[in-house]
Design an enzyme around this catalytic site. Structure first.
Site, mmCIF file in Angstrom:
data_model
loop_
_atom_site.group_PDB
_atom_site.id
_atom_site.type_symbol
_atom_site.label_atom_id
_atom_site.label_comp_id
_atom_site.label_asym_id
_atom_site.label_seq_id
_atom_site.Cartn_x
_atom_site.Cartn_y
_atom_site.Cartn_z
ATOM 1 N N HIS A 124 0.838 -1.205 0.000
ATOM 2 C CA HIS A 124 0.000 0.000 0.000
ATOM 3 C C HIS A 124 0.874 1.256 0.000
ATOM 4 O O HIS A 124 0.600 2.220 -0.716
ATOM 5 C CB HIS A 124 -0.889 0.055 1.251
ATOM 6 C CG HIS A 124 -1.877 -1.063 1.368
ATOM 7 N ND1 HIS A 124 -2.013 -1.821 2.507
ATOM 8 C CD2 HIS A 124 -2.806 -1.545 0.495
ATOM 9 C CE1 HIS A 124 -2.977 -2.714 2.343
ATOM 10 N NE2 HIS A 124 -3.472 -2.579 1.133
ATOM 11 N N LYS A 143 -17.383 -6.601 6.517
ATOM 12 C CA LYS A 143 -16.111 -7.243 6.859
ATOM 13 C C LYS A 143 -15.913 -7.114 8.363
ATOM 14 O O LYS A 143 -16.362 -6.152 8.965
ATOM 15 C CB LYS A 143 -14.950 -6.544 6.140
ATOM 16 C CG LYS A 143 -14.845 -6.890 4.668
ATOM 17 C CD LYS A 143 -13.508 -6.397 4.109
ATOM 18 C CE LYS A 143 -13.414 -6.676 2.615
ATOM 19 N NZ LYS A 143 -12.172 -6.164 2.021
ATOM 20 N N ARG A 156 -2.161 -6.344 -8.286
ATOM 21 C CA ARG A 156 -1.081 -7.290 -8.025
ATOM 22 C C ARG A 156 -1.032 -8.399 -9.064
ATOM 23 O O ARG A 156 0.012 -8.785 -9.524
ATOM 24 C CB ARG A 156 -1.239 -7.935 -6.636
ATOM 25 C CG ARG A 156 -0.819 -7.049 -5.514
ATOM 26 C CD ARG A 156 -1.393 -7.516 -4.216
ATOM 27 N NE ARG A 156 -2.845 -7.378 -4.219
ATOM 28 C CZ ARG A 156 -3.614 -7.524 -3.166
ATOM 29 N NH1 ARG A 156 -3.088 -7.861 -2.014
ATOM 30 N NH2 ARG A 156 -4.906 -7.360 -3.252
ATOM 31 N N SER A 177 -2.889 -7.717 3.105
ATOM 32 C CA SER A 177 -3.200 -7.522 4.528
ATOM 33 C C SER A 177 -3.629 -8.844 5.163
ATOM 34 O O SER A 177 -3.292 -9.124 6.313
ATOM 35 C CB SER A 177 -4.323 -6.498 4.693
ATOM 36 O OG SER A 177 -3.925 -5.247 4.187
HETATM 37 P P1 ADP Z 1 -9.697 -3.888 -0.365
HETATM 38 O O1 ADP Z 1 -10.128 -4.678 0.829
HETATM 39 O O2 ADP Z 1 -10.584 -2.751 -0.730
HETATM 40 O O3 ADP Z 1 -9.243 -4.711 -1.560
HETATM 41 P P2 ADP Z 1 -6.994 -3.493 0.476
HETATM 42 O O4 ADP Z 1 -6.685 -2.714 1.699
HETATM 43 O O5 ADP Z 1 -6.756 -4.947 0.513
HETATM 44 O O6 ADP Z 1 -8.452 -3.096 0.111
HETATM 45 O O7 ADP Z 1 -6.225 -2.876 -0.759
HETATM 46 C C1 ADP Z 1 -6.454 -1.552 -1.177
HETATM 47 C C2 ADP Z 1 -5.862 -1.373 -2.557
HETATM 48 O O8 ADP Z 1 -4.461 -1.616 -2.507
HETATM 49 C C3 ADP Z 1 -6.397 -2.316 -3.626
HETATM 50 O O9 ADP Z 1 -6.439 -1.616 -4.836
HETATM 51 C C4 ADP Z 1 -5.367 -3.403 -3.675
HETATM 52 O O10 ADP Z 1 -5.343 -4.051 -4.955
HETATM 53 C C5 ADP Z 1 -4.111 -2.611 -3.448
HETATM 54 N N1 ADP Z 1 -3.026 -3.430 -2.890
HETATM 55 C C6 ADP Z 1 -3.078 -4.244 -1.830
HETATM 56 N N2 ADP Z 1 -1.888 -4.854 -1.625
HETATM 57 C C7 ADP Z 1 -1.059 -4.399 -2.618
HETATM 58 C C8 ADP Z 1 0.300 -4.680 -2.993
HETATM 59 N N3 ADP Z 1 1.036 -5.573 -2.316
HETATM 60 N N4 ADP Z 1 0.804 -4.019 -4.066
HETATM 61 C C9 ADP Z 1 0.035 -3.159 -4.756
HETATM 62 N N5 ADP Z 1 -1.246 -2.873 -4.473
HETATM 63 C C10 ADP Z 1 -1.801 -3.479 -3.420
#
Ligand code: ADP
Length: 175
Positions: free
Chosen positions: A17, A41, A90, A129
């Site tokens: 992130h 969630k 990703r 996450s």
């Molecule tokens: P959500 O639950 O809305 O998917 P996340 O917190 O998991 O939210 O992720 C928010 C954003 O960050 C999403 O667009 C996700 O694809 C991106 N993201 C999460 N992990 C990574 C990573 N390792 N590299 C690049 N983008 C990421």
């Protein structure tokens, strides 16, 4: 002024992130990182805790602002006066899901809110996450996934002491 919103759960924020936030901040005059308060969630961290963690890791980036919202991302985007949603990609699996959401958002907003995608830096492609939570819950080393100050808070949630498993000599010491 060009602004964008980067919405997500950030439960917790990872280096993946942070990489997207930094790259978006270099492209836009102002980036709002917005924690989605999603009732369906069951997050590990409260919205307030996630906002605080994001503030901690972005305090050195002057054009990044952290906020939270509930409801539709497009409504939030309109409220703060931005037309661009930033999301990270990703893998192909992210793409299918993100494509559908982006098209829906564009349609629902009458073409007013568009999405842009930043592909993950290769070194963070495997990070999520959910894997951070799972590894930490079993006492594993999350130091390659999250900054030390975030790792400490994640272990605390699981009632564990911060670990520095990358450095066996420091095991058990404060991270
Ligand atoms: P959500 O639950 O809305 O998917 P996340 O917190 O998991 O939210 O992720 C928010 C954003 O960050 C999403 O667009 C996700 O694809 C991106 N993201 C999460 N992990 C990574 C990573 N390792 N590299 C690049 N983008 C990421």
């Amino acid at each position: 002024m060009k602004s964008a919103v980067y919405p997500g759960s950030f439960d917790p924020v990872t280096y993946g992130h942070i990489d997207i936030i930094k790259r978006a901040a270099a492209m836009f005059d102002e980036v709002t990182v917005a924690v989605l308060d999603n009732v369906s969630k069951r997050p590990l961290f409260s919205v307030e805790e996630r906002v605080r963690m994001l503030q901690m890791v972005t305090e050195d980036i002057p054009n990044v602002h952290v906020d939270s919202f509930s409801g539709l991302t497009i409504d939030y985007a309109k409220r703060i006066g931005t037309h661009i949603i930033v999301r990270g990609l990703r893998a192909v699996t992210d793409f299918e899901y993100e494509l559908q959401i982006a098209q829906t958002n564009r349609k629902l907003s009458g073409g007013d809110v568009d999405s842009i995608f930043l592909t993950t830096s290769l070194e963070y492609a495997y990070l999520s996450s959910s894997s951070v939570r799972e590894i930490a819950s079993f006492g594993g080393d999350i130091s390659i996934c999250v900054p030390p100050e975030i790792g400490k808070l994640v272990y605390q949630k699981y009632g564990m002491e911060p670990k520095n498993l990358n450095n066996p000599e420091k095991q058990g010491e404060e991270a």
